[in-house]
Design a protein around this motif. Sequence first.
Motif, PDB file in Angstrom:
ATOM      1  N   ASP A   1       0.829  -1.196   0.000  1.00  0.00           N
ATOM      2  CA  ASP A   1       0.000   0.000   0.000  1.00  0.00           C
ATOM      3  C   ASP A   1       0.872   1.257   0.000  1.00  0.00           C
ATOM      4  OD1 ASP A   1       0.981   0.110   2.589  1.00  0.00           O
ATOM      5  OD2 ASP A   1      -0.935  -0.375   3.532  1.00  0.00           O
ATOM      6  N   ARG A   2       0.207   2.413  -0.039  1.00  0.00           N
ATOM      7  CA  ARG A   2       0.901   3.693  -0.099  1.00  0.00           C
ATOM      8  C   ARG A   2       1.808   3.883   1.118  1.00  0.00           C
ATOM      9  NH1 ARG A   2      -2.227   9.250   0.477  1.00  0.00           N
ATOM     10  NH2 ARG A   2      -1.870   8.646   2.606  1.00  0.00           N
ATOM     11  N   ARG A   3       1.347   3.468   2.274  1.00  0.00           N
ATOM     12  CA  ARG A   3       2.147   3.628   3.496  1.00  0.00           C
ATOM     13  C   ARG A   3       3.451   2.838   3.406  1.00  0.00           C
ATOM     14  NH1 ARG A   3       2.975   4.891   8.563  1.00  0.00           N
ATOM     15  NH2 ARG A   3       3.328   3.361  10.192  1.00  0.00           N
ATOM     16  N   ALA A   4       3.393   1.617   2.903  1.00  0.00           N
ATOM     17  CA  ALA A   4       4.609   0.802   2.781  1.00  0.00           C
ATOM     18  C   ALA A   4       5.607   1.466   1.838  1.00  0.00           C
ATOM     19  CB  ALA A   4       4.253  -0.597   2.280  1.00  0.00           C
ATOM     20  N   VAL A   5       5.102   2.024   0.755  1.00  0.00           N
ATOM     21  CA  VAL A   5       5.962   2.696  -0.223  1.00  0.00           C
ATOM     22  C   VAL A   5       6.603   3.933   0.397  1.00  0.00           C
ATOM     23  CG1 VAL A   5       5.861   4.085  -2.345  1.00  0.00           C
ATOM     24  CG2 VAL A   5       4.793   1.820  -2.268  1.00  0.00           C
ATOM     25  N   GLU A   6       5.785   4.764   1.025  1.00  0.00           N
ATOM     26  CA  GLU A   6       6.300   6.003   1.608  1.00  0.00           C
ATOM     27  C   GLU A   6       7.271   5.727   2.754  1.00  0.00           C
ATOM     28  OE1 GLU A   6       2.735   8.171   2.519  1.00  0.00           O
ATOM     29  OE2 GLU A   6       2.427   8.747   0.417  1.00  0.00           O
ATOM     30  N   GLN A   7       6.991   4.676   3.516  1.00  0.00           N
ATOM     31  CA  GLN A   7       7.875   4.305   4.625  1.00  0.00           C
ATOM     32  C   GLN A   7       9.236   3.839   4.101  1.00  0.00           C
ATOM     33  OE1 GLN A   7       6.705   0.851   7.069  1.00  0.00           O
ATOM     34  NE2 GLN A   7       6.665   2.304   8.777  1.00  0.00           N
ATOM     35  N   ALA A   8       9.240   3.043   3.052  1.00  0.00           N
ATOM     36  CA  ALA A   8      10.501   2.564   2.474  1.00  0.00           C
ATOM     37  C   ALA A   8      11.352   3.737   1.992  1.00  0.00           C
ATOM     38  CB  ALA A   8      10.218   1.598   1.323  1.00  0.00           C
ATOM     39  N   VAL A   9      10.712   4.715   1.374  1.00  0.00           N
ATOM     40  CA  VAL A   9      11.435   5.882   0.880  1.00  0.00           C
ATOM     41  C   VAL A   9      11.939   6.731   2.051  1.00  0.00           C
ATOM     42  CG1 VAL A   9      11.214   8.048  -0.416  1.00  0.00           C
ATOM     43  CG2 VAL A   9      10.257   5.923  -1.345  1.00  0.00           C
ATOM     44  N   ALA A  10      11.078   6.957   3.048  1.00  0.00           N
ATOM     45  CA  ALA A  10      11.472   7.797   4.189  1.00  0.00           C
ATOM     46  C   ALA A  10      12.653   7.190   4.947  1.00  0.00           C
ATOM     47  CB  ALA A  10      10.282   7.990   5.126  1.00  0.00           C
ATOM     48  N   VAL A  11      12.623   5.892   5.177  1.00  0.00           N
ATOM     49  CA  VAL A  11      13.713   5.229   5.898  1.00  0.00           C
ATOM     50  C   VAL A  11      15.007   5.303   5.082  1.00  0.00           C
ATOM     51  CG1 VAL A  11      14.535   2.978   6.705  1.00  0.00           C
ATOM     52  CG2 VAL A  11      12.212   3.723   7.246  1.00  0.00           C
ATOM     53  N   THR A  12      14.897   5.080   3.780  1.00  0.00           N
ATOM     54  CA  THR A  12      16.081   5.146   2.923  1.00  0.00           C
ATOM     55  C   THR A  12      16.658   6.557   2.901  1.00  0.00           C
ATOM     56  OG1 THR A  12      15.235   3.331   1.560  1.00  0.00           O
ATOM     57  CG2 THR A  12      16.964   4.705   0.598  1.00  0.00           C
ATOM     58  N   LEU A  13      15.805   7.556   2.765  1.00  0.00           N
ATOM     59  CA  LEU A  13      16.279   8.944   2.753  1.00  0.00           C
ATOM     60  C   LEU A  13      16.962   9.311   4.066  1.00  0.00           C
ATOM     61  CD1 LEU A  13      13.507  11.039   0.986  1.00  0.00           C
ATOM     62  CD2 LEU A  13      15.913  10.835   0.332  1.00  0.00           C
ATOM     63  N   ALA A  14      16.393   8.861   5.173  1.00  0.00           N
ATOM     64  CA  ALA A  14      17.022   9.135   6.479  1.00  0.00           C
ATOM     65  C   ALA A  14      18.417   8.518   6.528  1.00  0.00           C
ATOM     66  CB  ALA A  14      16.145   8.597   7.603  1.00  0.00           C
ATOM     67  N   GLY A  15      18.543   7.318   5.993  1.00  0.00           N
ATOM     68  CA  GLY A  15      19.848   6.658   5.943  1.00  0.00           C
ATOM     69  C   GLY A  15      20.826   7.395   5.049  1.00  0.00           C
ATOM     70  N   VAL A  16      20.349   7.877   3.900  1.00  0.00           N
ATOM     71  CA  VAL A  16      21.208   8.646   2.990  1.00  0.00           C
ATOM     72  C   VAL A  16      21.727   9.888   3.706  1.00  0.00           C
ATOM     73  CG1 VAL A  16      21.208  10.087   0.906  1.00  0.00           C
ATOM     74  CG2 VAL A  16      20.164   7.813   0.839  1.00  0.00           C
ATOM     75  N   ARG A  17      20.807  10.627   4.325  1.00  0.00           N
ATOM     76  CA  ARG A  17      21.191  11.883   4.987  1.00  0.00           C
ATOM     77  C   ARG A  17      22.134  11.651   6.165  1.00  0.00           C
ATOM     78  NH1 ARG A  17      15.029  13.668   4.251  1.00  0.00           N
ATOM     79  NH2 ARG A  17      15.245  14.570   2.155  1.00  0.00           N
ATOM     80  N   ALA A  18      22.006  10.504   6.802  1.00  0.00           N
ATOM     81  CA  ALA A  18      22.876  10.181   7.951  1.00  0.00           C
ATOM     82  C   ALA A  18      24.221   9.613   7.503  1.00  0.00           C
ATOM     83  CB  ALA A  18      22.170   9.188   8.862  1.00  0.00           C
ATOM     84  N   GLY A  19      24.396   9.395   6.193  1.00  0.00           N
ATOM     85  CA  GLY A  19      25.652   8.849   5.685  1.00  0.00           C
ATOM     86  C   GLY A  19      25.754   7.344   5.798  1.00  0.00           C
ATOM     87  N   ALA A  20      24.621   6.669   6.030  1.00  0.00           N
ATOM     88  CA  ALA A  20      24.656   5.214   6.203  1.00  0.00           C
ATOM     89  C   ALA A  20      25.067   4.450   4.942  1.00  0.00           C
ATOM     90  CB  ALA A  20      23.279   4.718   6.663  1.00  0.00           C
ATOM     91  N   PHE A  21      24.941   5.084   3.783  1.00  0.00           N
ATOM     92  CA  PHE A  21      25.268   4.403   2.527  1.00  0.00           C
ATOM     93  C   PHE A  21      26.610   4.856   1.952  1.00  0.00           C
ATOM     94  CE2 PHE A  21      20.629   4.361   2.874  1.00  0.00           C
ATOM     95  CZ  PHE A  21      20.402   2.995   2.808  1.00  0.00           C
ATOM     96  N   VAL A  22      27.360   5.620   2.728  1.00  0.00           N
ATOM     97  CA  VAL A  22      28.673   6.069   2.256  1.00  0.00           C
ATOM     98  C   VAL A  22      29.655   4.913   2.320  1.00  0.00           C
ATOM     99  CG1 VAL A  22      30.639   7.610   2.728  1.00  0.00           C
ATOM    100  CG2 VAL A  22      28.290   8.480   2.902  1.00  0.00           C
ATOM    101  N   VAL A  23      30.341   4.690   1.220  1.00  0.00           N
ATOM    102  CA  VAL A  23      31.322   3.617   1.135  1.00  0.00           C
ATOM    103  C   VAL A  23      32.683   4.189   1.504  1.00  0.00           C
ATOM    104  CG1 VAL A  23      32.425   1.950  -0.388  1.00  0.00           C
ATOM    105  CG2 VAL A  23      30.016   2.504  -0.695  1.00  0.00           C
TER     106      VAL A  23
END
Length: 196
Positions: free
Chosen positions: A172-194
């Motif tokens: 549903d829409r919530r699952a989609v928006e949640q996946a994006v929000a969690v990923t964006l939070a990780g990006v901004r926190a530098g969690a995906f920096v190699v």
Amino acid sequence: MERPGGRTARVRRAVMVATEDVIVEHGPAGIDLGDVARRAGVGRATVYRRWRTASGLIADLLADMAERSEPRARTGRLETDLLANARLVQRTLNSRRQGPIFRAVIAASTTDPECARALHDFYRTRLRTWAPCVVEAIDRGEAPPGTDPVAVITAVSAPLYYRLLLSDQRLDRRAVEQAVAVTLAGVRAGAFVVEC
């Protein structure tokens, strides 16, 4: 692999549609090359010569699906690009036709090396297609330098596939928006920096 043209393309398309039909109706274990040939309206020898096995059909079906997949979004913002990606995954997995096909192909890949290779190739193609939206976000300053584009795209779609495979709930829409929000939070926190 070059996309065949003319009659070859028509035969391939008919065989791919017939393969999808069989998977939707009976799962990958129900694939019989003779039945696929009959449904596609082509000679059995053509199917046996070109695809040889059910695994060969599934592998080519995944290649065909990758070729026909929608192009990536170019919205100019990482959040909306990732949302477009997640919505594409949602539409595909919620589809009455594509959802069962993906479940069946994923199941087949757990026991068949040829199917597993084809599935991995399919996802590598899709990840490469969408990774540039993260590269562009780095260039715009929306993501830290060194952010791994493939890891970001994977992080958006992984929870959606998890939900598809391990629950009986539609995406549903919530699952989609949640996946994006969690990923964006990780990006901004530098969690995906190699680390270099």
